[in-house]
Design an enzyme around this catalytic site. Sequence first.
Site, mmCIF file in Angstrom:
data_model
loop_
_atom_site.group_PDB
_atom_site.id
_atom_site.type_symbol
_atom_site.label_atom_id
_atom_site.label_comp_id
_atom_site.label_asym_id
_atom_site.label_seq_id
_atom_site.Cartn_x
_atom_site.Cartn_y
_atom_site.Cartn_z
ATOM 1 N N HIS A 112 23.211 33.160 47.268
ATOM 2 C CA HIS A 112 22.255 32.137 46.838
ATOM 3 C C HIS A 112 22.709 31.533 45.510
ATOM 4 O O HIS A 112 23.414 32.187 44.735
ATOM 5 C CB HIS A 112 20.855 32.747 46.635
ATOM 6 C CG HIS A 112 20.284 33.380 47.855
ATOM 7 N ND1 HIS A 112 19.737 32.658 48.890
ATOM 8 C CD2 HIS A 112 20.156 34.680 48.212
ATOM 9 C CE1 HIS A 112 19.291 33.475 49.819
ATOM 10 N NE2 HIS A 112 19.545 34.708 49.445
ATOM 11 N N ARG A 186 39.280 46.254 41.083
ATOM 12 C CA ARG A 186 40.538 45.702 40.571
ATOM 13 C C ARG A 186 41.714 46.446 41.180
ATOM 14 O O ARG A 186 41.614 47.655 41.440
ATOM 15 C CB ARG A 186 40.615 45.838 39.047
ATOM 16 C CG ARG A 186 39.596 45.011 38.285
ATOM 17 C CD ARG A 186 39.845 45.122 36.783
ATOM 18 N NE ARG A 186 38.948 44.269 36.028
ATOM 19 C CZ ARG A 186 37.754 44.641 35.572
ATOM 20 N NH1 ARG A 186 37.324 45.869 35.812
ATOM 21 N NH2 ARG A 186 36.999 43.807 34.877
#
Length: 201
Positions: A112, A186
Amino acid sequence: MSEEERIYAGKLFDARSQELRDIKHKAHELCRKFNSLDEYDEKRLPIIKEFIGSIGEKYYFQGPVQFNYGCHTYIGENFFANFNTVIMDDGKVFIGDNVMFGPNVSLMATTHPLLSKERTAMKYEDGHVSMSEYAGEIHIGNNVWIACNVVICGGVHIGDNSVIGAGSVVTKDIPKNHLAFGVPCRPVRPITEKDSKMNLL
């Protein structure tokens, strides 16, 4: 432009439209049926092919499973998913060959707007107001292992042969042949022959 075409075009779309609700309803009902059957029931696994975009001949879902659309997901050969797989495939989801999911993996190819006024920006002539969404595709390469409790967000590409560590939230691309983990996820290091466990045979 239909609401489904708006999704594919990267525009805001109305997930509450009857058009999209009808598409999702098929997947929701078939997931419910799948989840209600015994894991040894021979009618269980073929249910996936009734709503999925495409999938290889060899696959297994432990279940329970929940797809939002199903028809927006494309899975390669020899796929395995452990307990509680959730695929919010508003945007398209592409999964390669020989991919493994641990328990509680969630693919979230929808989101959203951050601005509150934009989350209710879709207004129609009949007065209907909807929560606005937009969706980025998810691409998972070949020979990838996604460990338990991982969330993968829309717009992410995960390269071939990579491993995503438990509990990670993947918000950016992960290169091929890497071990990656963390919140946010990561790349930590390349996976090499030094990681071999063949000695355990």
